[in-house]
Design a protein around this motif. Structure first.
Motif, PDB file in Angstrom:
ATOM      1  N   ALA A 354       0.898  -1.171   0.000  1.00  0.00           N
ATOM      2  CA  ALA A 354       0.000   0.000   0.000  1.00  0.00           C
ATOM      3  C   ALA A 354       0.935   1.220   0.000  1.00  0.00           C
ATOM      4  N   PRO A 355       0.402   2.420  -0.252  1.00  0.00           N
ATOM      5  CA  PRO A 355       1.309   3.570  -0.354  1.00  0.00           C
ATOM      6  C   PRO A 355       2.249   3.732   0.841  1.00  0.00           C
ATOM      7  N   GLU A 356       1.786   3.410   2.054  1.00  0.00           N
ATOM      8  CA  GLU A 356       2.668   3.561   3.212  1.00  0.00           C
ATOM      9  C   GLU A 356       2.953   2.221   3.874  1.00  0.00           C
ATOM     10  N   TYR A 357       3.125   1.213   3.045  1.00  0.00           N
ATOM     11  CA  TYR A 357       3.338  -0.155   3.555  1.00  0.00           C
ATOM     12  C   TYR A 357       4.378  -0.802   2.639  1.00  0.00           C
ATOM     13  N   GLY A 358       5.647  -0.763   3.067  1.00  0.00           N
ATOM     14  CA  GLY A 358       6.733  -1.306   2.253  1.00  0.00           C
ATOM     15  C   GLY A 358       7.282  -2.598   2.836  1.00  0.00           C
ATOM     16  N   ILE A 359       7.770  -3.484   1.939  1.00  0.00           N
ATOM     17  CA  ILE A 359       8.463  -4.704   2.358  1.00  0.00           C
ATOM     18  C   ILE A 359       9.676  -4.867   1.442  1.00  0.00           C
ATOM     19  N   SER A 360      10.654  -5.651   1.876  1.00  0.00           N
ATOM     20  CA  SER A 360      11.856  -5.785   1.035  1.00  0.00           C
ATOM     21  C   SER A 360      12.467  -7.172   1.156  1.00  0.00           C
ATOM     22  N   VAL A 361      13.295  -7.471   0.163  1.00  0.00           N
ATOM     23  CA  VAL A 361      14.107  -8.692   0.178  1.00  0.00           C
ATOM     24  C   VAL A 361      15.510  -8.283  -0.252  1.00  0.00           C
ATOM     25  N   ALA A 362      16.526  -8.866   0.387  1.00  0.00           N
ATOM     26  CA  ALA A 362      17.918  -8.533   0.027  1.00  0.00           C
ATOM     27  C   ALA A 362      18.738  -9.812  -0.060  1.00  0.00           C
ATOM     28  N   GLY A 363      19.788  -9.776  -0.855  1.00  0.00           N
ATOM     29  CA  GLY A 363      20.677 -10.931  -0.963  1.00  0.00           C
ATOM     30  C   GLY A 363      22.061 -10.502  -1.419  1.00  0.00           C
ATOM     31  N   VAL A 364      23.058 -11.344  -1.106  1.00  0.00           N
ATOM     32  CA  VAL A 364      24.432 -11.132  -1.573  1.00  0.00           C
ATOM     33  C   VAL A 364      24.789 -12.340  -2.428  1.00  0.00           C
ATOM     34  N   TYR A 365      25.459 -12.092  -3.535  1.00  0.00           N
ATOM     35  CA  TYR A 365      25.704 -13.158  -4.519  1.00  0.00           C
ATOM     36  C   TYR A 365      27.176 -13.218  -4.882  1.00  0.00           C
ATOM     37  N   ARG A 366      27.654 -14.449  -5.190  1.00  0.00           N
ATOM     38  CA  ARG A 366      29.030 -14.603  -5.668  1.00  0.00           C
ATOM     39  C   ARG A 366      29.071 -15.782  -6.631  1.00  0.00           C
ATOM     40  N   PRO A 367      30.087 -15.808  -7.500  1.00  0.00           N
ATOM     41  CA  PRO A 367      30.154 -16.922  -8.444  1.00  0.00           C
ATOM     42  C   PRO A 367      30.564 -18.216  -7.740  1.00  0.00           C
ATOM     43  N   VAL A 368      29.801 -19.276  -7.975  1.00  0.00           N
ATOM     44  CA  VAL A 368      30.163 -20.622  -7.493  1.00  0.00           C
ATOM     45  C   VAL A 368      29.887 -21.572  -8.652  1.00  0.00           C
ATOM     46  N   ASN A 369      30.924 -22.303  -9.060  1.00  0.00           N
ATOM     47  CA  ASN A 369      30.791 -23.241 -10.179  1.00  0.00           C
ATOM     48  C   ASN A 369      30.127 -22.602 -11.404  1.00  0.00           C
ATOM     49  N   GLY A 370      30.560 -21.389 -11.718  1.00  0.00           N
ATOM     50  CA  GLY A 370      30.076 -20.743 -12.940  1.00  0.00           C
ATOM     51  C   GLY A 370      28.696 -20.136 -12.858  1.00  0.00           C
ATOM     52  N   GLN A 371      28.117 -20.067 -11.659  1.00  0.00           N
ATOM     53  CA  GLN A 371      26.772 -19.481 -11.489  1.00  0.00           C
ATOM     54  C   GLN A 371      26.809 -18.459 -10.367  1.00  0.00           C
ATOM     55  N   LEU A 372      26.062 -17.386 -10.491  1.00  0.00           N
ATOM     56  CA  LEU A 372      25.909 -16.477  -9.354  1.00  0.00           C
ATOM     57  C   LEU A 372      24.991 -17.167  -8.342  1.00  0.00           C
ATOM     58  N   THR A 373      25.516 -17.314  -7.134  1.00  0.00           N
ATOM     59  CA  THR A 373      24.831 -18.082  -6.093  1.00  0.00           C
ATOM     60  C   THR A 373      24.681 -17.197  -4.871  1.00  0.00           C
ATOM     61  N   GLU A 374      23.568 -17.332  -4.167  1.00  0.00           N
ATOM     62  CA  GLU A 374      23.375 -16.496  -2.975  1.00  0.00           C
ATOM     63  C   GLU A 374      24.315 -16.963  -1.867  1.00  0.00           C
ATOM     64  N   VAL A 375      25.000 -16.016  -1.243  1.00  0.00           N
ATOM     65  CA  VAL A 375      25.918 -16.334  -0.149  1.00  0.00           C
ATOM     66  C   VAL A 375      25.082 -16.788   1.042  1.00  0.00           C
ATOM     67  N   GLU A 376      25.448 -17.969   1.565  1.00  0.00           N
ATOM     68  CA  GLU A 376      24.647 -18.540   2.649  1.00  0.00           C
ATOM     69  C   GLU A 376      24.586 -17.604   3.849  1.00  0.00           C
ATOM     70  N   GLY A 377      23.411 -17.416   4.378  1.00  0.00           N
ATOM     71  CA  GLY A 377      23.258 -16.580   5.576  1.00  0.00           C
ATOM     72  C   GLY A 377      23.179 -15.091   5.276  1.00  0.00           C
ATOM     73  N   SER A 378      23.326 -14.721   4.005  1.00  0.00           N
ATOM     74  CA  SER A 378      23.253 -13.291   3.657  1.00  0.00           C
ATOM     75  C   SER A 378      21.791 -12.908   3.436  1.00  0.00           C
ATOM     76  N   GLY A 379      21.527 -11.639   3.514  1.00  0.00           N
ATOM     77  CA  GLY A 379      20.215 -11.127   3.102  1.00  0.00           C
ATOM     78  C   GLY A 379      19.059 -11.612   3.960  1.00  0.00           C
ATOM     79  N   GLY A 380      17.889 -11.628   3.330  1.00  0.00           N
ATOM     80  CA  GLY A 380      16.654 -11.982   4.033  1.00  0.00           C
ATOM     81  C   GLY A 380      15.544 -11.035   3.627  1.00  0.00           C
ATOM     82  N   THR A 381      14.427 -11.172   4.312  1.00  0.00           N
ATOM     83  CA  THR A 381      13.282 -10.307   3.990  1.00  0.00           C
ATOM     84  C   THR A 381      12.892  -9.490   5.224  1.00  0.00           C
ATOM     85  N   SER A 382      11.981  -8.543   5.017  1.00  0.00           N
ATOM     86  CA  SER A 382      11.398  -7.807   6.142  1.00  0.00           C
ATOM     87  C   SER A 382      10.748  -8.824   7.081  1.00  0.00           C
TER      88      SER A 382
END
Ligand code: FAD
Length: 411
Positions: A354-382
């Motif tokens: 809603a106009p005054e109701y925000g949520i978010s998701v964040a993550g950190v990524y690094r290359p593993v075996n040729g793929q960008l992979t989320e760093v374990e334990g990084s990021g999360g959501t509201s």
């Protein structure tokens, strides 16, 4: 005195060498990815040309707010004057072909030779993926997944719909541009209906069983829009298999749904120049090396932003901007014969429920075996069950994020 002269000459030398031997880098596409890359490459001393087809850039982030009627379209429009003022040569044209052997990009009225090419063309809506959904059908059932006239069409259709009407959204399977975007849109359309047409309903037909920030969105819908939003998952028959724009119907395996307003978000693929350059694979997206973003199919060409296959990293403006800066560093390293450094990339996606109701998701990524992979334990959501004050604060952060990123890219 003599010593100072020598030092001065030494300091000046790299700049002269750079100007004389500056590498030619061509960037195609001046969106969040391409404009960022062009500026970073110019700052690194390369001779950069940005080929951009459009007369103005219309930003998708925050375009759902325009559709819901509480934001003007002018807040979405940007130009490339500042990009040009930072040492980037602009060519206003649509790139039509690439000759990787000759290292040449062609466009209507000319061509450019490059030492390295960066492609950042964003996405193309697929008009061959959903029976009945053609470019003509999109004029009655807008996708509004490229900001501009389609955004305004959907907004105007919602405003013209009588109270008691039924809005139906079709949401595609992954991968597509902005994973949480359809659910932010559903939320803000529901907000519009609740505040302007309270007898109306929104049906969301989804080709997935799970989606980004799902529990947060669903908690918000239960609290704010009970009886207005109905979400139908893939398992419950949500996948739209055909549409009829004349009859205004959307068909699933189980049912045919009639709509007063239909928002059909079709599957997508990389912008057409990626196919012409030979960097898109059979999926329609571009496989890249996640350290340099160089194409796995054609050497000398880098692909960034929504067009590329970025593993676990979502297709977002935040991600496109981050990839562009890393790509510029990698190109610079490779042009001087060095190996690019292994990157860490961050993404954050805000959504408004809603106009005054925000949520978010964040993550950190690094290359593993040729793929960008989320760093374990990084990021999360509201957090779930947060107070209205926390949600209001996140809406303020979302707005600040938009102003910061558009300022950094275009301002
Ligand atoms: C409704 C919606 C909401 C969103 N909200 C968010 C959000 O809140 N946060 C977020 O981070 N992301 C969000 N996104 C995603 C975001 O818009 C994209 O991820 C982002 O725009 C990708 O940037 P890009 O540079 O790869 O592509 P684009 O931004 O699409 O830019 C591509 C550019 O290339 C140009 N171009 C294409 N082909 C050619 C050619 N052949 N020659 C010359 N020029 C060409 C185009 O004109 C365009 O200017 C949202 C998307 C949608 C649809």
């Amino acid at each position: 005195m003599r010593r100072r002269t020598v030092l001065g000459a030494m300091l000046a030398a790299p700049a002269i060498a750079r100007a004389q031997g500056a590498a030619r880098v061509v960037v195609v596409g001046g969106g969040f990815a391409g404009a960022t890359a062009a500026r970073a490459l110019a700052a690194a001393g390369h001779r950069v040309t940005l080929v951009e087809a459009a007369a103005e850039y219309v930003s998708c982030p925050f375009s759902n707010e325009v559709i819901a009627g509480f934001r003007g379209m002018d807040a979405q429009r940007f130009g490339w004057d500042t990009v040009a003022a930072s040492g980037v040569q602009l060519v206003r044209a649509s790139a039509t072909g690439v000759d990787p052997a000759a290292r040449r990009v062609s466009f209507d009225g000319g061509s450019l030779e490059y030492d390295r090419l960066v492609l950042a063309p964003g996405v193309e809506m697929r008009f061959d993926a959903l029976p009945g959904y053609t470019e003509a059908a999109a004029e009655r059932m807008p996708h509004a997944w490229k900001a501009g006239p389609q955004t305004l069409l959907l907004r105007d259709q919602l405003q013209a719909m009588p109270d008691g009407g039924r809005v139906v959204m079709a949401v595609p399977a992954n991968p597509y541009r902005c994973p949480p975007g359809p659910y932010e849109r559903a939320s803000l359309i529901a907000h519009y209906l609740k505040t302007h047409k309270p007898r109306s309903k929104l049906l969301v037909l989804d080709a997935k069983d799970q989606f980004s920030k799902q529990r947060l969105f669903q908690q918000g819908w239960a609290a704010l829009y009970p009886g207005i939003v109905e979400w139908v998952s893939l398992s419950d028959g949500g996948k739209v298999t055909a549409v009829d724009a004349q009859a205004m119907t959307l068909t699933t395996d189980f049912d045919t749904h009639k709509a007063d307003v239909a928002n059909v978000i079709t599957p997508q693929r990389a912008g057409r120049i990626a196919v012409a350059a030979g960097v898109a694979d059979r999926t329609g997206w571009c496989p890249i090396d996640p350290v340099s973003f160089e194409s796995r199919l054609v050497p000398g060409i880098h692909v960034i932003g929504d067009a590329a296959i970025m593993g676990a990293m979502p297709k977002s403006a935040f991600a496109a901007n981050a990839q562009a800066k890393i790509c510029a560093e990698a190109v610079t390293a490779m042009l001087s014969g060095q190996a690019p450094a292994e990157p860490r990339l961050i993404n954050t996606c805000y959504s408004l429920v809603a106009p005054e109701y925000g949520i978010s998701v964040a993550g950190v990524y690094r290359p593993v075996n040729g793929q960008l992979t989320e760093v374990e334990g990084s990021g999360g959501t509201s957090p779930l069950d947060a107070s209205p004050a926390v949600r209001a604060q996140e809406a303020v952060y979302a707005d600040a994020w938009y102003r910061t990123i558009t300022g950094a890219v275009f301002g």
